[in-house]
Design a protein around this motif. Sequence first.
Motif, PDB file in Angstrom:
ATOM      1  N   LYS A   1       0.849  -1.195   0.000  1.00  0.00           N
ATOM      2  CA  LYS A   1       0.000   0.000   0.000  1.00  0.00           C
ATOM      3  C   LYS A   1       0.880   1.240   0.000  1.00  0.00           C
ATOM      4  N   ALA A   2       0.527   2.214  -0.836  1.00  0.00           N
ATOM      5  CA  ALA A   2       1.202   3.504  -0.863  1.00  0.00           C
ATOM      6  C   ALA A   2       0.164   4.582  -0.616  1.00  0.00           C
ATOM      7  N   ALA A   3       0.500   5.517   0.266  1.00  0.00           N
ATOM      8  CA  ALA A   3      -0.508   6.496   0.669  1.00  0.00           C
ATOM      9  C   ALA A   3       0.115   7.863   0.876  1.00  0.00           C
ATOM     10  N   GLU A   4      -0.757   8.875   0.843  1.00  0.00           N
ATOM     11  CA  GLU A   4      -0.401  10.233   1.222  1.00  0.00           C
ATOM     12  C   GLU A   4      -1.243  10.615   2.430  1.00  0.00           C
ATOM     13  N   VAL A   5      -0.576  10.997   3.509  1.00  0.00           N
ATOM     14  CA  VAL A   5      -1.241  11.270   4.779  1.00  0.00           C
ATOM     15  C   VAL A   5      -1.230  12.770   5.045  1.00  0.00           C
ATOM     16  N   SER A   6      -2.400  13.289   5.418  1.00  0.00           N
ATOM     17  CA  SER A   6      -2.530  14.716   5.729  1.00  0.00           C
ATOM     18  C   SER A   6      -3.189  14.884   7.092  1.00  0.00           C
ATOM     19  N   PHE A   7      -2.830  15.971   7.769  1.00  0.00           N
ATOM     20  CA  PHE A   7      -3.431  16.280   9.062  1.00  0.00           C
ATOM     21  C   PHE A   7      -3.481  17.788   9.250  1.00  0.00           C
TER      22      PHE A   7
ATOM     23  N   ARG B   1      -6.207  12.330   7.666  1.00  0.00           N
ATOM     24  CA  ARG B   1      -6.793  11.675   6.491  1.00  0.00           C
ATOM     25  C   ARG B   1      -5.692  10.953   5.725  1.00  0.00           C
ATOM     26  N   GLU B   2      -5.936   9.695   5.430  1.00  0.00           N
ATOM     27  CA  GLU B   2      -5.007   8.907   4.622  1.00  0.00           C
ATOM     28  C   GLU B   2      -5.634   8.669   3.256  1.00  0.00           C
ATOM     29  N   LYS B   3      -4.960   9.107   2.204  1.00  0.00           N
ATOM     30  CA  LYS B   3      -5.432   8.840   0.847  1.00  0.00           C
ATOM     31  C   LYS B   3      -4.546   7.776   0.220  1.00  0.00           C
ATOM     32  N   VAL B   4      -5.129   6.612  -0.027  1.00  0.00           N
ATOM     33  CA  VAL B   4      -4.380   5.490  -0.583  1.00  0.00           C
ATOM     34  C   VAL B   4      -4.254   5.700  -2.086  1.00  0.00           C
ATOM     35  N   MET B   5      -3.011   5.865  -2.542  1.00  0.00           N
ATOM     36  CA  MET B   5      -2.753   6.119  -3.961  1.00  0.00           C
ATOM     37  C   MET B   5      -2.550   4.833  -4.743  1.00  0.00           C
TER      38      MET B   5
ATOM     39  N   LYS C   1     -10.375  17.740   2.145  1.00  0.00           N
ATOM     40  CA  LYS C   1     -11.751  17.891   1.690  1.00  0.00           C
ATOM     41  C   LYS C   1     -12.695  17.102   2.589  1.00  0.00           C
ATOM     42  N   GLY C   2     -13.713  17.797   3.110  1.00  0.00           N
ATOM     43  CA  GLY C   2     -14.724  17.114   3.913  1.00  0.00           C
ATOM     44  C   GLY C   2     -14.206  16.734   5.293  1.00  0.00           C
ATOM     45  N   ARG C   3     -15.096  16.083   6.061  1.00  0.00           N
ATOM     46  CA  ARG C   3     -14.781  15.667   7.422  1.00  0.00           C
ATOM     47  C   ARG C   3     -15.186  14.209   7.640  1.00  0.00           C
ATOM     48  N   GLY C   4     -14.579  13.605   8.654  1.00  0.00           N
ATOM     49  CA  GLY C   4     -15.067  12.321   9.148  1.00  0.00           C
ATOM     50  C   GLY C   4     -14.473  11.087   8.516  1.00  0.00           C
ATOM     51  N   LEU C   5     -13.843  11.211   7.329  1.00  0.00           N
ATOM     52  CA  LEU C   5     -13.236  10.051   6.701  1.00  0.00           C
ATOM     53  C   LEU C   5     -11.861   9.783   7.305  1.00  0.00           C
ATOM     54  N   THR C   6     -11.555   8.517   7.558  1.00  0.00           N
ATOM     55  CA  THR C   6     -10.233   8.137   8.030  1.00  0.00           C
ATOM     56  C   THR C   6      -9.324   7.788   6.860  1.00  0.00           C
ATOM     57  N   VAL C   7      -9.865   7.030   5.908  1.00  0.00           N
ATOM     58  CA  VAL C   7      -9.094   6.573   4.754  1.00  0.00           C
ATOM     59  C   VAL C   7      -9.928   6.780   3.497  1.00  0.00           C
ATOM     60  N   GLU C   8      -9.265   7.239   2.449  1.00  0.00           N
ATOM     61  CA  GLU C   8      -9.908   7.429   1.150  1.00  0.00           C
ATOM     62  C   GLU C   8      -9.052   6.750   0.084  1.00  0.00           C
ATOM     63  N   TYR C   9      -9.679   5.947  -0.766  1.00  0.00           N
ATOM     64  CA  TYR C   9      -8.960   5.240  -1.825  1.00  0.00           C
ATOM     65  C   TYR C   9      -9.116   5.977  -3.145  1.00  0.00           C
ATOM     66  N   ASP C  10      -7.992   6.251  -3.798  1.00  0.00           N
ATOM     67  CA  ASP C  10      -8.038   6.830  -5.130  1.00  0.00           C
ATOM     68  C   ASP C  10      -8.718   5.850  -6.089  1.00  0.00           C
TER      69      ASP C  10
END
Length: 842
Positions: free
Chosen positions: A194-200, A207-211, A403-412
Motif C-alpha cells: 500500500k502507498a498512501a499520502e497522509v494529511s493532518f 486523512r489517509e489517501k491510498v494512492m 476535503k470534507g470531514r469524518g473520513l479516516t481513509v480514502e482510496y483513489d
Amino acid sequence: MKNLTFFVLLLASNFVAAQQSLSGLVKDAKTGDPLPFANIVTNTNIGTITDIDGKFELSTPRTFDEVTISYVGFDAVVKKIDGATTYLEVSLQPNVESLGEVVLTAEGVNPALAIIKSAIDNKKNNDPQKLLRSFKHRAYNKLLVTANPDSIVGSIDSVFTKKPDGELVFKSVDSSNYNFKKDITRSHIYVTEKAAEVSFNKSKGRREKVMATRMAGLKEPIYEVLALQLQSISFYKNTYTIFGTEYTNPIANNALSKYNYKILDTVTNAGRDAYMIYYKPKKKGKVAGLEGVLYVDMKSFALQKAIAQLKAIVDVKATQNYEYQPQHNVWFPTVREIKMARGENNEKIALFGGNVTLSNSENGASRDSTIVTTHKQDESDFIYLIATEKNFDIKLNQEVSIKGRGLTVEYDEKAHDRDEDFWNRYRTDSITQRGRETYKILDSIVEKENIEKNIKLARKLLQGYYPTKYVDIDLRNLVKYNNYEAFRLGIGGVTTADFSPKYRLNGYVVYGTRDQEFKFGVGGAVRLDKYTNTWFGGMYIDDLRETGSSAFITDRRMFSIFEPRLFNITLFDKTRSISAYLEHEITPKLQAKLQVTKSEEKPTYDYQYTNDGVIYNTYTLGLATVSFQWNPFSEYIQSRQGRIESKVGYPKFSFQLTKSFDGFLDGDFDFSKAEFRALHQIKRLNKSTTSFLLEAGMASGELPLSNLYHTSPNNPVKDRLLQRFSVAGRNSFETMYFGEFFSNRYAALHLKHSFTNIKLGKINPELVLISRFAIGNAKDQQNHLGVQFDTLENGYFESGFELNKLFWGFGISGAYRYGAYHLPSFEDNLSLKFTYYFSFGF
C-alpha cells in the motif's frame, strides 16, 4: 471459512537476502533466568533488544565481528563473532554498582514511576497531533506472510512406526519439509502493498489517501480486510490496538494503576539521551496483556521508540520508531512494524474480537505416540507475518487542505490499477524476486480457481444479496413467516454500480400464503454528490406494517437469516404509501435523511379511531420526517465500492422528528412525533460484553393506534407457558403480551451482559443476563374503538437470561415479569423461548 478468514487476515516487509544474521539468548548468570529487553549492539552500530523471554534476532546487510550485550544492574559483555556464528548464548554477571547509576530518587522509590508520570503529563506537548497545527507525508506499507528459508532444515524425513517392544519399523518417506523450503525460497506465502499520502490539520484531523494498493491474487483488494487495524497509528492515545483488540496504553492517563515499571538502561538516539522503561501488567488476565519497553526522551519525556509485545499461543511484537525534528522540537513517527509468529506457550490471546486457543491436535495432545520421525519440523513454527510502514517526505506545519470531514481513509479511483513506475515512486525498499514471484504465483492460482469471484460472492451473501452483473438479488425477501400472512414468499433486488454508478433502482414483490395477497414495493434514486453520498429518490409501497412500530429512516439496511420477533406479531396495518426523500451525509459520522410521505392505512383487525366526532376505519396521513444518525466514535473509509464503517465505535445516537399535517397530501390528522435512541457497548479483553439500549418517543396530537408506541412486546397471547414457547427477540420485552400496552410517550432501557463462552465439552454456550424497564402513558384511550390496552405509567420490569449457541446456533431463554404489572398467576409472568444466533465463525 474460518481458516480462510484467518489466512486472509495474515496477509504478510521484505526479506533481504545476503544478510548477516545472529540470534541468541541472554540470561542472568546467577539465577539462569532470561533477561528481557537487554541491549545487543554490533560494532557497526546496529542494535536490537531481547524479547520477553530473553531471546533476540538480528539481521543486517552490514557485516560485523563484535557485539556488546548490556543490561542495567549487570556487567556488559563484548563477544567476538566470526562468519560462521549464527547463535549466541550469553550469561551476564550482576553488578550492584551499575544498578545504582540509574537510581534517580530517594531510596525505596521506583524512579521509573516519576519518568512515566512525566511522560503522561507531557503527552499534549509531545503528541504530534496535539503539538503540530498540520503535517503531511507519504507512507509505504508492505505486509508479508513468509518464513526464513535458512531456519528450515529442508531434508527428506523418514517416518517409522514404534512397536510395543520399542523396535522401529520404517513406514514412509516425508518430503513436506523439503518441499516447503524449496517453495519458501522461491516465494513468500502472501504479500500485499500500500502507498498512501497522509494529511493532518487541527480542524479536520488525519486523512489517509491510498494512492496505490495491491493484494496478491486479486485484481481489486478486499477493502474490509485492508481496513482492519493491525496496529495503532499513535502511541499517545489511552488505548493501543493490536490486531483489532484494544489494550490500555502504558502511558494512558490511568496507566499507573495498570502497569508496573522499571528502568532498564539509558541510551542515546540522534544526540538525545533516553530512559529505557520496561512495563508489564500488574495483574495477569485471562488473555495475554501488553508488556514491552518505552524509550523516553530525558529532556521532553517524549517517546523516541515504543515496543509492545504479547506472549501467548501467538507471539506479537509491535514497534513504533520516532525521528527527532529539531526545528519543531518534536519526535515524529517514521516506522511502524508488527510481527506475528507462533508462540511458545498456550496462553490465550485476543485477536479481532475472538480468543485464540490451541485445539488438542495443535497442542500435541492427540498426536500418535507410535509414530517416530527422524527430523520432522512443523512448518507453523517458521511461518510469520510482518507488516512494516515507513513514513517519508515529512512536512510539518505547512498549509494542508483536506476535503470534507469524518473520513479516516480514502482510496483513489485508480489505486488498484497502478503500474510499476508509479509504485517505485513510493516504495522505500525495492520489491525482491521473492516478492515478484509471490504475486505471479498467487495471481495465477486465484485466476485458475476463480477465487476472486467466490470472494465477491461471499461478501455479497454476508450483506444479504446474491450478486449478478447488473442486479443484486435481495435475500431478505425469499421467505419469512408471521401470524397474519403465514409464509411470506417473494423476490427483490437492487441495481449495481455496473448498471449505473449514478442511478439506482430497487423493488420487491411478495405473496402471503394465508391472506393470499401480493405486496410489493418499487423505487429509484439519483446520486447528486458522490463525496457526500447524497441521493434523491422516491418509493411506492403496498404492504403491511406492524401496528405501533417505529423505525428510524436513517437505519442501515440490516440482513438477518432469521427474524425472530416477526414470528409472533399479530397486529398489522395495510399501507399504501408514496415517498420522496433526500439522503445526505453531513459527515461520514453524521447522516441525515429528509422524507415526505403520503400513506393510506387500514387495520387488518377490528379497530376504529374517533376524532372530532368522525369515526375512521381507514385514513390518510401526510407526513414529513427528518432523521439523523450520529456515530461519533466510528471510523469510515471511502472505497470504489462505497463507504465502509471500518471501525464500529460506541455510543451511537439516532434522532427523528415526524410531523403529520391535517390536509397536507389529503392527510386526515395533525400530530407530531419525536424519537431518540442511544446504543452503547463495552467490550472487554476476556470477550465479555455489556450493552445498553435506551429508546424514547414522544407523540402528541390526533394519533390513531398505528402511530402510538408498542415498546416491542414479544409474548404471544396464550394461556399456558408452553403454548407461548416461541422465538426470543433481540431487544424486545419477552413477558409483555402483544397488544397489551400502547403509549404516546415512552422510554425503555435494555441492559445486557454477555459472559465469556462456557466450555462444556463440545459446546461453548454463551450466558447473557438481561434486565429491561419501560415507562409511558397514553392519552385519549376512549378514541380507540375495538381494542383495549393498558398504559405504562407505573413502570414495567422484567429480567431474565439467554443461554445461546447450545446447538447449531440455537439456545434457550427465560424471563420473569415483576413490579407494578406483575400478574396474579405466577405462570403468566414467565417467558420461555428459544434463541437463534447465526454466526459465520468470524
